[in-house]
Design an enzyme around this catalytic site. Structure first.
Site, PDB file in Angstrom:
ATOM      1  N   CYS A 218       4.584  -2.257  -8.404  1.00  0.00           N
ATOM      2  CA  CYS A 218       3.226  -1.898  -7.974  1.00  0.00           C
ATOM      3  C   CYS A 218       3.254  -0.669  -7.063  1.00  0.00           C
ATOM      4  O   CYS A 218       3.560   0.420  -7.540  1.00  0.00           O
ATOM      5  CB  CYS A 218       2.523  -3.098  -7.359  1.00  0.00           C
ATOM      6  SG  CYS A 218       0.740  -2.899  -7.519  1.00  0.00           S
TER       7      CYS A 218
ATOM      8  N   HIS B 166       3.004  -7.749 -10.055  1.00  0.00           N
ATOM      9  CA  HIS B 166       3.788  -8.375  -8.981  1.00  0.00           C
ATOM     10  C   HIS B 166       4.628  -9.525  -9.522  1.00  0.00           C
ATOM     11  O   HIS B 166       4.190 -10.669  -9.487  1.00  0.00           O
ATOM     12  CB  HIS B 166       2.852  -8.927  -7.898  1.00  0.00           C
ATOM     13  CG  HIS B 166       2.297  -7.890  -6.983  1.00  0.00           C
ATOM     14  ND1 HIS B 166       2.792  -7.649  -5.723  1.00  0.00           N
ATOM     15  CD2 HIS B 166       1.286  -7.011  -7.157  1.00  0.00           C
ATOM     16  CE1 HIS B 166       2.111  -6.676  -5.149  1.00  0.00           C
ATOM     17  NE2 HIS B 166       1.187  -6.267  -6.002  1.00  0.00           N
TER      18      HIS B 166
ATOM     19  N   ARG C 104      -4.977  -4.345  -7.594  1.00  0.00           N
ATOM     20  CA  ARG C 104      -5.283  -2.903  -7.455  1.00  0.00           C
ATOM     21  C   ARG C 104      -4.149  -2.075  -8.069  1.00  0.00           C
ATOM     22  O   ARG C 104      -3.613  -1.146  -7.469  1.00  0.00           O
ATOM     23  CB  ARG C 104      -5.490  -2.525  -5.994  1.00  0.00           C
ATOM     24  CG  ARG C 104      -6.857  -2.933  -5.486  1.00  0.00           C
ATOM     25  CD  ARG C 104      -7.239  -2.218  -4.212  1.00  0.00           C
ATOM     26  NE  ARG C 104      -6.188  -2.350  -3.213  1.00  0.00           N
ATOM     27  CZ  ARG C 104      -5.697  -1.362  -2.496  1.00  0.00           C
ATOM     28  NH1 ARG C 104      -6.158  -0.150  -2.642  1.00  0.00           N
ATOM     29  NH2 ARG C 104      -4.763  -1.576  -1.615  1.00  0.00           N
TER      30      ARG C 104
ATOM     31  N   GLU D 155       0.874  -1.179   0.000  1.00  0.00           N
ATOM     32  CA  GLU D 155       0.000   0.000   0.000  1.00  0.00           C
ATOM     33  C   GLU D 155       0.909   1.226   0.000  1.00  0.00           C
ATOM     34  O   GLU D 155       1.612   1.473   0.980  1.00  0.00           O
ATOM     35  CB  GLU D 155      -0.905  -0.062   1.231  1.00  0.00           C
ATOM     36  CG  GLU D 155      -1.826   1.107   1.384  1.00  0.00           C
ATOM     37  CD  GLU D 155      -2.626   1.401   0.131  1.00  0.00           C
ATOM     38  OE1 GLU D 155      -3.243   0.473  -0.431  1.00  0.00           O
ATOM     39  OE2 GLU D 155      -2.603   2.563  -0.325  1.00  0.00           O
ATOM     40  N   SER D 156       0.889   1.960  -1.115  1.00  0.00           N
ATOM     41  CA  SER D 156       1.882   3.027  -1.263  1.00  0.00           C
ATOM     42  C   SER D 156       1.742   4.119  -0.214  1.00  0.00           C
ATOM     43  O   SER D 156       2.739   4.694   0.216  1.00  0.00           O
ATOM     44  CB  SER D 156       1.813   3.622  -2.666  1.00  0.00           C
ATOM     45  OG  SER D 156       0.542   4.166  -2.920  1.00  0.00           O
TER      46      SER D 156
ATOM     47  N   ARG E 242      -2.668   5.912  -9.696  1.00  0.00           N
ATOM     48  CA  ARG E 242      -2.977   4.906  -8.661  1.00  0.00           C
ATOM     49  C   ARG E 242      -4.300   4.206  -8.956  1.00  0.00           C
ATOM     50  O   ARG E 242      -5.241   4.836  -9.420  1.00  0.00           O
ATOM     51  CB  ARG E 242      -3.134   5.580  -7.297  1.00  0.00           C
ATOM     52  CG  ARG E 242      -1.880   5.604  -6.481  1.00  0.00           C
ATOM     53  CD  ARG E 242      -2.179   6.093  -5.078  1.00  0.00           C
ATOM     54  NE  ARG E 242      -2.552   5.003  -4.201  1.00  0.00           N
ATOM     55  CZ  ARG E 242      -3.339   5.156  -3.138  1.00  0.00           C
ATOM     56  NH1 ARG E 242      -3.873   6.314  -2.856  1.00  0.00           N
ATOM     57  NH2 ARG E 242      -3.614   4.118  -2.384  1.00  0.00           N
TER      58      ARG E 242
ATOM     59  N   GLU F 237       7.036 -10.978  -8.209  1.00  0.00           N
ATOM     60  CA  GLU F 237       7.573 -11.829  -7.132  1.00  0.00           C
ATOM     61  C   GLU F 237       6.573 -12.894  -6.705  1.00  0.00           C
ATOM     62  O   GLU F 237       6.875 -13.729  -5.879  1.00  0.00           O
ATOM     63  CB  GLU F 237       7.981 -10.947  -5.933  1.00  0.00           C
ATOM     64  CG  GLU F 237       6.845 -10.442  -5.052  1.00  0.00           C
ATOM     65  CD  GLU F 237       5.991  -9.334  -5.683  1.00  0.00           C
ATOM     66  OE1 GLU F 237       6.194  -9.020  -6.870  1.00  0.00           O
ATOM     67  OE2 GLU F 237       5.096  -8.824  -4.977  1.00  0.00           O
TER      68      GLU F 237
HETATM   69  N1  GLN Z   1      -3.206   0.245  -4.907  1.00  0.00           N
HETATM   70  C1  GLN Z   1      -2.001   0.162  -4.140  1.00  0.00           C
HETATM   71  C2  GLN Z   1      -1.451   1.535  -3.788  1.00  0.00           C
HETATM   72  O1  GLN Z   1      -1.936   2.508  -4.222  1.00  0.00           O
HETATM   73  C3  GLN Z   1      -0.936  -0.625  -4.864  1.00  0.00           C
HETATM   74  C4  GLN Z   1      -1.330  -2.056  -4.920  1.00  0.00           C
HETATM   75  C5  GLN Z   1      -0.190  -3.013  -4.933  1.00  0.00           C
HETATM   76  O2  GLN Z   1       0.950  -2.673  -4.632  1.00  0.00           O
HETATM   77  N2  GLN Z   1      -0.499  -4.229  -5.261  1.00  0.00           N
HETATM   78  O3  GLN Z   1      -0.508   1.628  -3.067  1.00  0.00           O
END
Ligand code: GLN
Length: 195
Positions: A78, A172, A137, A47-48, A107, A174
């Site tokens: 991500c 992702h 997401r 989650e950024s 985002r 990984e």
């Molecule tokens: N939606 C997330 C964000 O805004 C990112 C999602 C993810 O890293 N898989 O941080």
């Protein structure tokens, strides 16, 4: 060579396991002092906004920028791709990124959690079969500067890009057990000249 994985929040363990499977020394980075020993840094998905808060609390912003100036390669996946971008679109007020890479990232562009999906990608520089991209997401890369090479697109949207020793992927890599992008980062991106 040691590759650091920012271990504040998100999918850092999986990156470390993928690097170790390649025989690359990987270190969970929890303090800025650890960056000095690294040739490359991966900022994981998660989650950024949470990672940004923790980066600020632990004093990572200036040290990452300074080590990058001194040659530290950086790969954001991500949420990490959001954090390396020059500009973040559709974010919460006050969210600050590292502003390292000349890309604009939107985002949650591919939709909400329910819209997470997988897709086969053709990634420039990755030999062999298609690369399975897991999008959770996910943001997309809305535009890139003149020095940025687009590495992959999905549905006309840029999902992987590189600028010298910087790389951003919005999926992702990984989570699939396919180590080819990690190998590409270690072999091609780390140590390449500044753009
Ligand atoms: N939606 C997330 C964000 O805004 C990112 C999602 C993810 O890293 N898989 O941080």
């Amino acid at each position: 060579m040691q590759i650091g994985v920012l271990a504040l929040q998100g999918a850092f363990r999986e990156h470390i396991m993928t690097l170790e499977a390649l025989g690359v020394e990987a270190e969970a980075i929890r303090k800025p002092e650890q960056l000095a020993a690294c040739s490359g840094l991966i900022i994981p998905g998660g989650e950024s906004t949470a990672i940004a808060k923790l980066m600020s609390a632990y004093g990572f912003y200036d040290p990452i920028a300074q080590h990058h100036e001194a040659g530290l390669a950086v790969w954001g996946t991500c949420a990490g791709a959001i954090l390396v971008a020059r500009e973040i679109v559709d974010t919460v007020p006050g969210q600050r990124g590292l502003e390292l890479m000349d890309i604009v990232v939107r985002r949650n562009a591919f939709g909400r959690q329910v819209d997470s999906f997988e897709a086969n990608l053709h990634v420039s520089g990755i030999e062999g079969d298609v690369f399975r991209g897991v999008f959770i997401r996910a943001p997309w890369i809305e535009s890139v500067g003149p020095d940025v090479e687009v590495l992959a697109k999905h549905d006309r949207h840029i999902v992987a890009a590189r600028q010298g020793d910087l790389m951003a992927t919005v999926f992702h890599p990984e989570l699939t057990g396919d180590p080819r992008l990690h190998a590409y980062f270690v072999e091609d991106v780390v140590g390449s000249p500044r753009q």
